[in-house]
Each structure stands twice: as structure tokens, then as C-alpha cells.
Write a protein that holds these residues in place. Structure first.
Motif, PDB file in Angstrom:
ATOM      1  N   ALA A  12      -2.342   4.975 -17.747  1.00 14.55           N
ATOM      2  CA  ALA A  12      -2.175   6.412 -17.993  1.00 14.55           C
ATOM      3  C   ALA A  12      -0.698   6.802 -17.923  1.00 14.55           C
ATOM      4  N   ALA A  13       0.048   6.210 -16.962  1.00 12.41           N
ATOM      5  CA  ALA A  13       1.484   6.500 -16.857  1.00 12.41           C
ATOM      6  C   ALA A  13       2.222   6.006 -18.095  1.00 12.41           C
ATOM      7  N   ALA A  14       1.838   4.836 -18.595  1.00 13.11           N
ATOM      8  CA  ALA A  14       2.478   4.302 -19.804  1.00 13.11           C
ATOM      9  C   ALA A  14       2.203   5.196 -21.001  1.00 13.11           C
ATOM     10  N   TRP A  15       1.004   5.730 -21.082  1.00  8.51           N
ATOM     11  CA  TRP A  15       0.679   6.616 -22.208  1.00  8.51           C
ATOM     12  C   TRP A  15       1.511   7.893 -22.151  1.00  8.51           C
ATOM     13  N   GLU A  48      12.024  15.005 -19.773  1.00  8.25           N
ATOM     14  CA  GLU A  48      12.725  14.013 -18.958  1.00  8.25           C
ATOM     15  C   GLU A  48      12.010  13.804 -17.619  1.00  8.25           C
ATOM     16  N   THR A  49      11.463  14.883 -17.068  1.00 13.26           N
ATOM     17  CA  THR A  49      10.716  14.755 -15.815  1.00 13.26           C
ATOM     18  C   THR A  49       9.521  13.829 -15.985  1.00 13.26           C
ATOM     19  N   VAL A  50       8.808  13.990 -17.102  1.00 10.67           N
ATOM     20  CA  VAL A  50       7.665  13.116 -17.368  1.00 10.67           C
ATOM     21  C   VAL A  50       8.132  11.668 -17.465  1.00 10.67           C
ATOM     22  N   ILE A  51       9.254  11.446 -18.156  1.00 12.99           N
ATOM     23  CA  ILE A  51       9.760  10.080 -18.344  1.00 12.99           C
ATOM     24  C   ILE A  51      10.158   9.464 -17.008  1.00 12.99           C
ATOM     25  N   VAL A  52      10.929  10.212 -16.204  1.00 15.18           N
ATOM     26  CA  VAL A  52      11.404   9.683 -14.919  1.00 15.18           C
ATOM     27  C   VAL A  52      10.230   9.369 -13.997  1.00 15.18           C
ATOM     28  N   GLN A  53       9.285  10.300 -13.893  1.00 14.30           N
ATOM     29  CA  GLN A  53       8.174  10.099 -12.969  1.00 14.30           C
ATOM     30  C   GLN A  53       7.204   9.016 -13.466  1.00 14.30           C
ATOM     31  N   ASN A  99       0.821  -1.215   0.000  1.00 13.89           N
ATOM     32  CA  ASN A  99       0.000   0.000   0.000  1.00 13.89           C
ATOM     33  C   ASN A  99       0.852   1.260   0.000  1.00 13.89           C
ATOM     34  N   VAL A 100       1.940   1.248   0.764  1.00 10.49           N
ATOM     35  CA  VAL A 100       2.839   2.411   0.779  1.00 10.49           C
ATOM     36  C   VAL A 100       3.506   2.576  -0.582  1.00 10.49           C
ATOM     37  N   ARG A 101       3.951   1.471  -1.173  1.00  7.87           N
ATOM     38  CA  ARG A 101       4.556   1.544  -2.502  1.00  7.87           C
ATOM     39  C   ARG A 101       3.549   2.085  -3.534  1.00  7.87           C
ATOM     40  N   ASN A 102       2.307   1.692  -3.398  1.00  6.74           N
ATOM     41  CA  ASN A 102       1.295   2.192  -4.335  1.00  6.74           C
ATOM     42  C   ASN A 102       1.114   3.698  -4.181  1.00  6.74           C
ATOM     43  N   LEU A 103       1.178   4.203  -2.933  1.00 10.52           N
ATOM     44  CA  LEU A 103       1.099   5.650  -2.720  1.00 10.52           C
ATOM     45  C   LEU A 103       2.271   6.364  -3.365  1.00 10.52           C
ATOM     46  N   ILE A 104       3.475   5.784  -3.242  1.00  9.05           N
ATOM     47  CA  ILE A 104       4.651   6.370  -3.890  1.00  9.05           C
ATOM     48  C   ILE A 104       4.444   6.415  -5.399  1.00  9.05           C
ATOM     49  N   GLY A 105       3.847   5.342  -5.947  1.00 10.62           N
ATOM     50  CA  GLY A 105       3.551   5.326  -7.375  1.00 10.62           C
ATOM     51  C   GLY A 105       2.535   6.375  -7.774  1.00 10.62           C
ATOM     52  N   LEU A 106       1.533   6.606  -6.934  1.00 10.61           N
ATOM     53  CA  LEU A 106       0.536   7.640  -7.225  1.00 10.61           C
ATOM     54  C   LEU A 106       1.148   9.035  -7.179  1.00 10.61           C
ATOM     55  N   ILE A 107       2.066   9.235  -6.232  1.00 13.17           N
ATOM     56  CA  ILE A 107       2.767  10.526  -6.170  1.00 13.17           C
ATOM     57  C   ILE A 107       3.530  10.761  -7.468  1.00 13.17           C
ATOM     58  N   ALA A 108       4.233   9.730  -7.928  1.00  5.99           N
ATOM     59  CA  ALA A 108       5.004   9.859  -9.172  1.00  5.99           C
ATOM     60  C   ALA A 108       4.084  10.101 -10.363  1.00  5.99           C
ATOM     61  N   ALA A 122       6.396   5.688 -11.419  1.00  3.62           N
ATOM     62  CA  ALA A 122       5.019   5.289 -11.130  1.00  3.62           C
ATOM     63  C   ALA A 122       4.792   3.820 -11.472  1.00  3.62           C
ATOM     64  N   GLN A 123       5.273   3.403 -12.644  1.00  2.00           N
ATOM     65  CA  GLN A 123       5.081   2.013 -13.051  1.00  2.00           C
ATOM     66  C   GLN A 123       5.844   1.047 -12.136  1.00  2.00           C
ATOM     67  N   ALA A 124       6.958   1.502 -11.608  1.00  2.00           N
ATOM     68  CA  ALA A 124       7.751   0.624 -10.744  1.00  2.00           C
ATOM     69  C   ALA A 124       7.098   0.421  -9.383  1.00  2.00           C
ATOM     70  N   TYR A 125       6.336   1.394  -8.916  1.00  2.00           N
ATOM     71  CA  TYR A 125       5.792   1.328  -7.568  1.00  2.00           C
ATOM     72  C   TYR A 125       4.295   1.006  -7.501  1.00  2.00           C
TER      73      TYR A 125
END
Length: 631
Positions: A463-466, A440-445, A371-380, A449-452
Motif C-alpha cells: 500500500a505504501a508503494a502504491w 512531498e509529504t506522501v513521498i517522504v512518509q 518490532n519497534v522499527r515496524n511500529l515506526i513504519g506503521l506510523i509513517a 514506511a518502506q524503510a522501517y
């Protein structure tokens, strides 16, 4: 009644009156028979009016009126004014066309009638906007309009008086209390007060809120409607209702006067539990906020992975989050993340990063469970969206990009809400401004997001993949962009969400074009048109342009397998003009099945499957009039 009839002829009913003055009385049928024989001799039609008939609640009266109706002389008509349905055979009389009914919907003032009453009769000289406001607040209720006129008469500030016309206004309050509320049994008054917390009502919801086994919610609501107690049905099945606006304001005022805060909060808690149990999460959240249950409100807002603010509750979500002290948000880092997302959706971009940082501070040191990792992914994911908004370079474009992102995340759970937004947004593959640093910011974040993100959080992952695919395409990293777009297509089709797949296919088509794989580009555009055939989205225009572009550059042979006949050309030209099959048949005097047969042969010869593809193919082959010739 006899005294009233004697205004027609002085001696009508004299014998009956003599009998009634000397009990015991004969059967009511005998009395009415004698009276009706006299009435039948009258030479002209007349009306007998029973005013306030609801006050005559008595079985003998009902029996007498039933007998009267069954034996009415042809020249006699009976008129009743009543707050509730009388105990006479209404259904039978309707079926026999012996009944004319004027109910609340017929009696309420229209806008033009309101204007006539307020300005011509009452001489108030109100503006159109003021009249519209009054008509809306009173819902055309004639007595309410009259009370409003009394309140405004002679006032210097009509604009100030109109909003004050509510259930707590003294004129309205006195009328409703005296004429309506105090005439109800105590149990009904309690029912009205407790259910006034609800914006709409149904039987089981009222049962859950009132918690009185002696009162059936469904029966009570039907009785209230039958008695015309300021209740409005919201469906033809008479399942859902609401109270009249002014009436419910009065009820809520009386509720606050009659019960303490804890009792009212308990009513909201019951309502919240019923709504949640029956699948109305937004309403459940709204009542949880009213009963000041922060834990329950937070849980409902999170929405089992799809936050409520992405389902149409952004306004109430933002109001609630803004009301919470920082310590409550720190105790629930997910609320900080949602706070940033809601601000993003509201277009208040400057405060988003602050909320995301507050979430990260609150999460510092927490065990990184799923759940915490998912929140980190949502932040990204939120940061990736924020960066993509900056890249649009202007607020309107930012809003459209944001809507694309948000709509595509929520569409699988609320597809019926997306059309309005979808019709106004456009693909942003070519719309980004700004430097490579922002890309680059969009790519990194997006990659973070996909990792977390949880594996089952498919909408946000997609949406992150798009966004990742669009950013990589912008940088010319076509191989990685292809991979991202293919992930979008796979996920979107599994979710049955064609829009995201269409946009990813357009991105793939543009990449294929850039690398001069023209045939592959055409296939991508054709597949996008096939998937998005019924979608009202500007992306389809981009796909059509791409297909025309590749055809114009000589990708496909300019010759047909078999030439179109003259009649097929006529049908094709009408298809291109947007006529339906029925309209084409009427234009060319052809049967509908014949037109469909021509369509099939045209598609076969053009090697396409749909109208949009046929039009694009015909334009590329210069088959339609007023199209430029290829060079």
C-alpha cells in the motif's frame, strides 16, 4: 380423554370407565381396542386435542399414544400442542405423510400480523416504525407481543415504552421466569445463565464456558431446541445457535444478580480463550475486553501483524481504545498507533496526528528492534495515508482514498469483505488536489514506511508503494514512479491480490502515454483488463478508457488480419450489449457451443483474449454501430 370424547356422544367409553374404576387394569392395548371400536362407528370426522402434552412425561402415556396413533380410525385426527417434541415416531409419520407440523417459525407473527394484532385488535394505533421495532424486539413471539401490548396500553409515550421492552421488563420477566426458567432443572438453569454471555453458541464453546463435565454442551443445546426454550438455530447442521433476544436479556440480568463480577469475568476469559484457539479473533477480542484483560486485549487487537480493526472490528476497537487511560496506552505504544489508524478508518482525521505523536513519545529511547522499527513504519504509512486524504480536497474523496488504502492492506486476509467497498471506490491517480508540499509529504512518509516496515509486512509495504507511485507520478518523476508501481505489481501478484496490480498497471499505462510510448501503454491497459476481468471496480473503466484512447490515436493498425463475417459481427454486437453466451444463442437461435466457437474466432481476428478487450478493440476500429469514426 374419555370425558372429552363423550362431548361427541354421551355413552362413548362407558364400559371402559367402568373397568378403569375397578383395578387391577387390563393391558392398555385391550382398553384402547375397546374404545377405538366405538370411535370407528362415529359417522363424522372429529379432532381430539392434547394440550400442553409436554406435561405428560411418562412412558406408559407415550406407549398408549403410540398405540392410539397406530390404530386411529379414519375419521379421527389427533392434535398436540407441546413445548417439546413428543416421544412418538415423528420421522416415520413425516415419511408417510401422516403428520402436519406447525413450529416456531410458522407461529411467529409476521409484520402484517403484528400490525393487525397491535392496532386493530389491541387498538394501540402505533406507527409503522413502532410496529417494526416491536416485531424486531419480540422476534414475532406471540406472547411477547401480547405482553408488549399490555405494557403500552394507555401509555402516553409509546416510543419510550418500546425500547424498555427487554428481558428486565416486569411483564416479560415474570412470564419467562414462571413459564420457562424455573421449570428447568438446576443444571440447565446454570447452563443457561453461564452461556448467556455468548452472542452465539455451539457445543464445544458452551463446554469451555460452563466447565461442568456432567453437562454436554451439544446435547444440551439440542435438548433446548427440542424443548423450544427460546433458542434459534443459525445453520442447517444445528451446530450454531443463539438465544431469543428477550430471553438472553433476562438471562444476563439474572446472571448479574446470581454471580459476582469476578465470576462473570472468568466466564468471558474462558470464552475468549476458546474463540482464539478456534480462529475467531474478533470474538476473542470482544470477550477479552469484557473480562478487562488489557494485555490479552492488546495482543489480540494487534492480530499478528494484521490489526483487527482492519478486519471489520473498527467499532469495538475504537470504543475500547477510547476507554483506556493514557498510562495504559503509553505502556503499549502499538495501541497508540492502532488508535490513530482506527480514527483514520472512522474518518475522524483531526485526532490522528495527536495519537501518532503520542506513540512516538512512548517509543522514545526504546531499543529499535524489529518490532519497534515496524511500529515506526506503521506510523509513517498512516501519515502518508493522512496526507493523501488531505490531497483529495473533500471528505467524500478522502473517505474513498482511505477505503482504497485500508481495503488493499487487508484484502489478503479477508477478501470476502472487500467487494462492498471495492465497488464504491475509484482510482485516485487523477483525483488529488493540493500543492506539491502535500505530495512531498506522501513521498517522504511512504519511503520512510518502506524503510522501517518488516520485510514480511507485505500488505502495508505494498500500500505504501502504491501511494508512493501515485505521488511520484503526480510530480512527473516517472522513472521512480515506475519502480514503485512494479513493486506493487510484484507484491500484489504474489499475494494473489489483483486489484492493487490492476491499479498499478493503470498508473504505468498513464506514464507510458505521457511519454508517448503508445504501444507499451496499450499493453499495460490490456493487462489491467485481463487481470481485473471479474473485479467490480471503477478502475476497470479507467483501463478501458485508456485503451480506447491509445487505439483512437492510431497506436494499432486499423485493419484486421481477417474481416469478421456477418454472423460474427452480429455476435460481436450482442457481446457489446452485455448479453451472455446463452442469451446470444437464444437471440440468434444458435447452440451454446456454436456461440463459443464464434467467440473464439472473433477474439483471434481482433487479437484479444477477453470480452472487455474485444469490445474496446472493436470500438477503436469503429466496428460497432454508433461509435465515432476515426480522423
Amino acid at each position: 380423554m374419555i370425558c372429552s370424547l363423550q362431548t361427541l356422544k354421551a355413552d362413548i367409553g362407558e364400559g371402559v370407565l367402568t373397568v378403569l374404576q375397578n383395578p387391577p387394569y387390563p393391558p392398555i392395548e385391550s382398553i384402547f381396542t375397546a374404545l377405538l371400536n366405538e370411535l370407528a362407528a362415529l359417522p363424522t370426522p372429529f379432532l381430539l386435542i392434547f394440550d400442553d402434552y409436554h406435561a405428560a412425561k411418562s412412558k406408559p402415556v407415550e406407549d398408549a399414544v403410540r398405540f392410539l396413533l397406530d390404530h386411529l380410525p379414519v375419521q379421527m385426527h389427533l392434535v398436540m400442542t407441546t413445548r417439546e417434541d413428543p416421544g412418538i415416531p415423528l420421522a416415520r409419520m413425516r415419511a408417510q405423510d401422516q403428520l402436519t407440523e406447525l413450529r416456531a417459525a410458522d407461529l411467529k407473527f409476521t409484520l402484517s400480523e403484528s400490525e393487525d394484532f397491535l392496532n386493530r385488535i389491541r387498538g394501540l394505533n402505533l406507527s409503522k416504525d413502532q410496529i417494526i421495532s416491536l416485531e424486531s424486539r419480540t422476534e414475532g413471539w406471540a406472547a411477547g407481543m401480547h405482553l408488549a401490548a399490555i405494557s403500552i396500553q394507555g401509555a402516553q409515550d409509546a416510543d419510550g415504552r418500546i425500547p424498555s421492552l427487554a428481558g428486565h421488563h416486569p411483564f416479560v420477566l415474570d412470564y419467562l421466569v414462571e413459564e420457562v426458567l424455573q421449570r428447568q432443572p438446576d443444571a440447565v438453569q446454570t447452563f443457561l445463565l453461564r452461556t448467556s454471555i455468548l452472542d452465539r453458541l455451539c457445543g464445544s464453546l458452551c463446554d469451555a464456558v460452563v466447565l461442568d463435565p456432567a453437562i454436554c454442551g451439544k446435547t444440551t443445546l439440542l435438548d433446548l431446541e427440542r424443548n423450544n426454550l427460546f433458542i434459534v438455530p443459525l445453520d442447517n447442521e444445528r451446530r450454531w445457535f443463539r438465544y431469543h433476544h428477550l430471553f438472553v436479556e433476562l438471562l444476563r440480568k439474572r446472571l448479574r444478580e446470581s454471580f459476582n463480577d469476578s465470576h462473570i469475568e472468568e466466564l468471558h476469559r474462558r470464552a475468549s480463550e476458546w474463540y482464539e484457539h478456534n480462529g475467531f479473533e474478533i470474538e476473542a477480542f470482544s470477550h477479552a475486553v469484557e473480562c478487562q484483560d488489557i494485555d490479552r486485549s492488546a495482543r489480540l487487537l494487534e492480530g499478528n501483524g494484521m490489526p483487527l480493526h482492519l478486519r471489520g472490528a473498527a467499532g469495538i476497537s475504537l470504543s475500547w481504545l477510547e476507554s483506556l487511560p493514557a498510562k495504559e496506552l503509553d505502556a503499549r505504544p502499538a495501541l497508540w498507533v492502532m488508535y490513530g489508524s482506527v480514527l483514520l478508518l472512522a474518518g475522524r482525521l483531526t485526532g490522528v496526528e495527536q495519537k501518532l505523536r503520542a506513540a512516538e513519545i512512548a517509543l522514545a529511547g526504546a531499543e529499535q528492534d524489529i518490532n519497534v522499527r515496524n511500529l515506526i513504519g506503521l506510523i509513517a504509512a498512516t501519515r502518508a495515508t493522512l496526507a493523501s486524504l488531505v490531497l483529495t480536497g473533500h471528505s467524500e474523496g478522502a473517505e474513498r482514498t482511505l477505503q482504497t488504502f485500508e481495503v488493499d492492506m487487508l484484502s489478503t486476509v479477508q477478501s470476502d469483505k472487500t467487494d462492498e467497498l471495492v465497488g464504491r471506490i475509484a482510482p485516485v491517480n487523477h483525483g488529488w488536489r493540493g500543492g506539491n508540499h502535500d505530495v512531498e509529504t506522501v513521498i517522504v512518509q511512504s519511503r520512510r514506511a518502506q524503510a522501517y516496515l518488516r520485510p514480511d509486512n507485505i500488505p502495508v509495504r505494498t500500500a505504501a508503494a502504491w501511494m508512493l507511485g501515485v505521488a511520484l507520478q503526480r510530480l512527473g518523476a516517472y522513472a521512480d514512479a515506475r519502480e514503485a508501481y512494479h513493486e506493487v505489481i510484484t507484491n500484489s501478484l504474489s499475494m494473489r491480490h489483483e486489484l492493487m496490480a490492476v491499479m498499478a498497471l493503470i498508473g504505468l499505462g498513464q506514464i507510458e502515454e505521457a511519454e508517448e510510448r503508445i504501444s507499451s501503454a496499450a499493453e499495460c491497459y490490456q493487462e489491467a483488463l485481463r487481470l481485473g476481468d471479474d473485479l467490480p471496480h471503477p478502475a476497470l473503466h479507467e483501463a478501458k478508457l485508456g485503451l480506447e484512447r491509445v487505439h483512437h490515436n492510431g497506436i494499432k493498425s486499423s485493419s484486421l488480419i481477417e474481416p469478421l463475417s456477418q454472423r460474427e459481427m452480429e455476435v460481436l454486437e450482442l457481446i457489446a450489449k452485455g448479453l451472455s453466451n446463452k442469451e446470444i444463442g437464444e437471440k440468434l437461435f444458435l447452440a451454446l457451443d456454436t456461440v463459443k466457437g464464434y467467440n473464439r474466432r472473433i477474439y483471434e481476428k481482433l487479437q484479444v483474449h477477453r470480452r472487455t478487450e474485444a469490445i474496446a478493440r472493436a470500438a477503436a476500429l469503429n466496428l460497432l454501430p454508433n461509435t465515432p469514426k476515426s480522423h
